[in-house]
Every structure is written in C-alpha cells, then in structure tokens.
Design a protein around this motif. Structure first.
Motif: not given
Length: 269
Positions: A46-51, A209-221, A259-266
C-alpha cells in the motif's frame, strides 16, 4: 522513466504505486534500477515510490564540478518540489544514498518524516582494491577514464555469477558504466562526498525525534558491521537490524528480508 530539469540539470525519475510516498535513493555506482526487485514488495503493502537517478548516473545529467552533499541534497529537494511533495516524507537511502538521506534530514528536518537507511555510507566505508585509485589526487582522473569502467564491468559480471543474479542486471550495469560522464561522477563522488565522515550529521539527527531504521548485512565488506556499531553508539534510538548472510548487494539479493524490516518500521510510525 520521466525526467525534469532542475537547477543543476536533468534528473530522471519514476513514480509508481498507490498510497503514501517513499523516496528511494540509490548508491554510488548502480542507478535506480537497483530497486527493481524491492519496490513491488513495497507497493504490495500500500505504499507508492519515487525513485530517481543521481546526477551522472542512469538518465540524469553528468558534468558537475563537485559531487558533494550540497549537490545531492539540492537535487532531492528540488525533485520533491517538482513532484509536489511538500509535506514531510519518508526517505530510504542505500549506501551513499543513505548518506544523502541523512544529510538532507539533518539540514532540512522539516522535509523529512522518517529515514530508512540500508547499509548507509558515512561512518565506515571501505572502497578497497582498484577503487582506491579513483581517489588518487595524482592519477585518479586518468585511471577513471582509462581503466575504472572496465574494472567495474568485470566486477559486476563476477558478482552476477557469484550471486546468481538475473543476466539483465549485469547487462544494465554494463550499459550504465558506458554513459558519458558516469565514471567521472563516481570518481568525484568518492572524492567530494564524506563516505566515512558523517558522524556529526548523525549526532545532529540523534538530537531530534526523527524515526530512523538502519538495515545492515552481516557479510557486507563495503559498509562493514563496525559501521552499525558506530551508528548505534551515536544514536541509540535507531531501530537497527542485521540481515544474516547478506552482502552489500542486499537490495537485490535479500529484497524480501529488507522489505520486511522496512515495512515493520513503517507500520510503527
């Protein structure tokens, strides 16, 4: 994609979906098609995007004297105005796009509702191997013109084979690197954008008070795990998530988890 003329030149962009708008900012070297696999999952909820394409990438104009935060922040704000998006908005930034999102939020807090940062540059960014040559004050420009495009295309092909990506992805990346001005924009971004020096920006955001989520990869070099630790230390209020087994390519290899992490945050906003 559509395009518009902003004060610094042509910007290519695309709006899609129905519902509240999320702006998506890509990273250093892959244009906005990096979001192809993630956006349908966001639209389905149910979200739209601007890229859009950053200057010098994809369909956006190259040839700027500097590729620092001021240019990229101005591009984003003017694009929002062009699209009539004057209310505070959620921004999702990936890699260098995460740094751009943070800079924009810190300098223009009235324009930003929330931030979703995917492996954001600005704390610890490792551009190792041949990438280091692009930052050389002596021969970075020559290396970028003569060799870097070929090296990036080879890396892209190797990555596609290693991660079993769709053949179309490496073909599009190959074509992107051949655009006039592309490699120079990448080189100047490495030189002009504070890839590992946005600590003060995040300190400023921590005071809000800006809500922020950060998503990381465990194998990101490229943006290693230590970056997540630094950001959490600066701003303990950040909603931080680690995707196990994900590399820096997570928007198109682990799009479901992202997407799951983002949507949970949203949904929590």
């Amino acid at each position: 994609m559509d395009s518009c003329v902003l004060s610094d030149g042509v910007t290519a962009f695309e709006r899609a979906g129905d519902g509240p708008v999320i702006v998506f900012i890509h990273g250093l070297s892959t244009p906005s098609f990096v979001w192809d696999d993630l956006l349908p999952l966001i639209h389905d909820e149910g979200y739209s995007s601007l890229r859009y394409d950053l200057f010098g990438r994809g369909g956006s104009q190259a040839g700027h004297a500097s590729y620092g935060p001021e240019l990229y922040t101005r591009q984003l704000l003017e694009l929002l105005d062009h699209c009539g998006l004057t209310d505070p908005i959620t921004i999702c930034g990936y890699s260098m796009g995460g740094g751009i999102a943070a800079c924009t939020a810190a300098s223009n807090p009235e324009r930003v509702k929330a931030l979703s940062l995917i492996a954001p540059a600005g704390l610890v960014t490792v551009l190792d191997g041949w990438w280091r040559h692009l930052n050389s004050p002596i021969w970075g420009r020559t290396y970028g013109r003569l060799f870097a495009g070929r090296r990036l295309r080879l890396d892209s092909l190797e990555q596609a084979l290693e991660l079993d990506l769709a053949p179309d992805f490496s073909k599009r990346q190959d074509a992107a690197t051949r655009k006039p001005g592309f490699m120079n924009a990448v080189r100047k971004s490495i030189k002009d954008f504070p890839m590992s020096d946005l600590h003060d920006v995040h300190k400023d955001l921590a005071k809000t008070d800006l809500p922020i989520t950060a998503i990381w990869g465990s194998l990101d070099v490229v943006i290693p795990v230590v970056a997540s630790e630094e950001l959490s230390a600066i701003n303990p209020k950040i909603d931080s998530h680690m995707i196990e087994g994900a590399t820096h390519s997570m928007p198109y290899t682990h799009q479901t988890e992202v997407a799951e992490k983002m949507l949970g945050f949203l949904r929590s906003l």
